[in-house]
Design a protein around this motif. Structure first.
Motif, PDB file in Angstrom:
ATOM      1  N   THR A  67       0.852  -1.188   0.000  1.00 31.28           N
ATOM      2  CA  THR A  67       0.000   0.000   0.000  1.00 31.28           C
ATOM      3  C   THR A  67       0.889   1.239   0.000  1.00 31.28           C
ATOM      4  N   THR A  89       2.787  10.545  -4.048  1.00 30.38           N
ATOM      5  CA  THR A  89       2.924   9.995  -5.398  1.00 30.38           C
ATOM      6  C   THR A  89       4.201   9.148  -5.441  1.00 30.38           C
ATOM      7  N   LEU A 133       1.922   5.974  -8.893  1.00 26.95           N
ATOM      8  CA  LEU A 133       0.867   5.423  -8.049  1.00 26.95           C
ATOM      9  C   LEU A 133       0.475   6.462  -7.008  1.00 26.95           C
ATOM     10  N   GLU A 184      -2.927   3.584  -2.982  1.00 27.71           N
ATOM     11  CA  GLU A 184      -3.050   2.545  -4.010  1.00 27.71           C
ATOM     12  C   GLU A 184      -2.491   1.223  -3.484  1.00 27.71           C
ATOM     13  N   VAL A 229      -1.153  -2.587  -4.568  1.00 24.13           N
ATOM     14  CA  VAL A 229      -0.655  -3.390  -5.689  1.00 24.13           C
ATOM     15  C   VAL A 229      -0.146  -4.715  -5.161  1.00 24.13           C
ATOM     16  N   TYR A 260       2.788  -4.259 -12.087  1.00 22.41           N
ATOM     17  CA  TYR A 260       2.281  -2.975 -12.579  1.00 22.41           C
ATOM     18  C   TYR A 260       1.726  -3.175 -13.986  1.00 22.41           C
ATOM     19  N   CYS A 271      -8.301  -4.312 -15.191  1.00 20.75           N
ATOM     20  CA  CYS A 271      -7.340  -4.037 -14.115  1.00 20.75           C
ATOM     21  C   CYS A 271      -6.363  -5.201 -13.927  1.00 20.75           C
ATOM     22  N   PRO A 317      -7.101  -5.101  -7.265  1.00 23.78           N
ATOM     23  CA  PRO A 317      -7.668  -3.857  -7.807  1.00 23.78           C
ATOM     24  C   PRO A 317      -9.035  -3.519  -7.222  1.00 23.78           C
ATOM     25  N   SER A 338      -8.364  -1.926  -3.744  1.00 21.93           N
ATOM     26  CA  SER A 338      -7.764  -0.587  -3.771  1.00 21.93           C
ATOM     27  C   SER A 338      -8.711   0.477  -4.311  1.00 21.93           C
ATOM     28  N   LYS A 341      -9.479   0.583  -7.517  1.00 26.00           N
ATOM     29  CA  LYS A 341      -9.135   0.794  -8.922  1.00 26.00           C
ATOM     30  C   LYS A 341     -10.237   0.285  -9.845  1.00 26.00           C
ATOM     31  N   ARG A 398     -12.885   2.854 -10.057  1.00 27.35           N
ATOM     32  CA  ARG A 398     -12.486   4.026 -10.840  1.00 27.35           C
ATOM     33  C   ARG A 398     -12.582   3.746 -12.339  1.00 27.35           C
TER      34      ARG A 398
END
Length: 361
Positions: free
Chosen positions: A157, A162, A179, A183, A185, A201, A263, A305, A308, A310, A313
């Motif tokens: 996390t 950024t 990221l 975020e 991953v 990624y 994603c 995803p 998070s 994502k 989004r």
């Protein structure tokens, strides 16, 4: 166990007596309050063997006095982890009885933390569930750890505003992208010596500085009865019943599945995108997982995803790749190029069906 406890108590008693006898002398020789604070910490730990580092304190002091060291027995080193050992779902109850009220469910591959054990039952916590489950349907110790390692995942996390994702583990390497804070991953490898974490990624191996991420190991958690009811009500409210063949769902849910595919496999070949959709549908059809696309995608600890935000989004942006929408529609129609497999992850050498950068199993 009793023998080791007696050994611990004996060593602790001897050390405590020694501490109390020489406390003032030690403080004067050390020439400051720091030694006294350390001494207080050591005595507190000896008086309370449940303190996390009490064993280390006892052992360190015992070495100074040439005493036998406190040895943890094997069962004390075993993790507090517990895993569900079921093909579908396991009821978690309010008490140690098959007639006690249900407080939640653990699905296949779900895990939790042991809180207590009694008469063939284990009190556990999994997500928001706290309750009792029969030992007959649980795994403990090395068996639980083995299953957790197989189905769980390490995540990172982002804890800075950024974070640059680099192509190689050095600050001079090119940058794949950025990221945002918060975020999440999936971790491929954590190299503690170099200070870099290799992450997934968008299908490629990216590298981020370990200084700017928090690492956690996740396994799926169960659902409380209230959470199950809320999920089922939300799914019923959202249904608009558009038939895509083998599975009947609403149009929005098709796009939700497509967003997840994007994603997880947006950079993968089309076959890999269909495979991800097939994994979701295999879970929906299996009694071992929630029986809806929404429930499967947002199951705790499963799809990074989704955890998070994502997926949300991408779904809300409306910018979903056409190939991912087609892959979702194929999966919904009953197409599966991975058989009945229900898991996938970045190809790390484990056995399974390799498609693109993923291995399915």
């Amino acid at each position: 166990m009793a023998k080791s406890r007696r050994l611990f108590a004996a060593v602790s008693g001897l050390l405590l007596s020694f501490f109390l006898t020489v406390q003032m002398n030690m403080t004067v020789q050390a020439g400051g309050s720091d030694s006294l604070e350390y001494l207080r910490g050591g005595v507190a730990a000896l008086l309370n063997p449940d303190v996390t580092n009490s064993t280390e304190i006892v052992n360190a002091t015992a070495r100074e006095l040439n005493l036998s060291l406190w040895e943890k027995e094997e069962d004390e080193r075993v993790s507090n982890l517990v895993m569900a050992n079921v093909k579908s779902a396991l009821n978690v109850r309010s008490d140690t009885s098959e007639t006690a009220d249900k407080v939640g469910k653990l699905y296949k591959d779900c895990g939790g933390t042991i809180l207590d054990r009694r008469d063939g039952w284990t009190k556990l916590q999994s997500g928001n569930i706290i309750g009792w489950a029969s030992d007959e349907y649980l795994l403990f110790g090395e068996d639980a750890l083995a299953l957790a390692n197989d189905v769980g995942k390490m995540i990172a996390t982002v804890n800075t505003e950024t974070l640059r994702v680099r192509m190689e583990p050095n600050t001079e390497a090119g940058v794949y992208g950025l990221l945002p804070k918060g975020e999440i991953v999936e971790v491929i490898k954590n190299d503690e010596e170099s200070g870099w974490v290799c992450i997934d990624y968008e299908g490629s191996d990216g590298y981020v500085s370990a200084e700017y991420v928090e690492l956690d190991f996740l396994i799926d958690a169960g659902e409380t009865i209230d959470e199950i009811k809320a999920r089922e009500a939300a799914e019923a409210e959202a249904k608009r019943h558009v038939n895509y063949g083998a599975y009947t769902t609403d149009a929005d849910t098709t796009l939700l599945l497509a967003a997840l595919i994007q994603c997880e496999a947006g950079g993968e070949p089309y076959e890999g995108q269909v495979a991800v959709g097939a994994v979701v549908m295999n879970r929906v059809r299996s009694a071992a997982y929630p029986d809806s696309i929404h429930g499967v995608i947002y199951a705790s600890g499963q799809f990074t995803p989704a955890m998070s935000g994502k997926v949300n989004r991408v779904y809300e942006s409306g910018r979903i790749y056409e190939s991912c929408i087609r892959a979702a529609e194929e999966a919904l129609s009953g197409v599966s190029n991975v058989g009945d497999m229900t898991h996938f992850r970045r190809n790390n050498g484990r056995e399974g069906l390799v498609i693109g950068n993923h291995v399915f199993y």
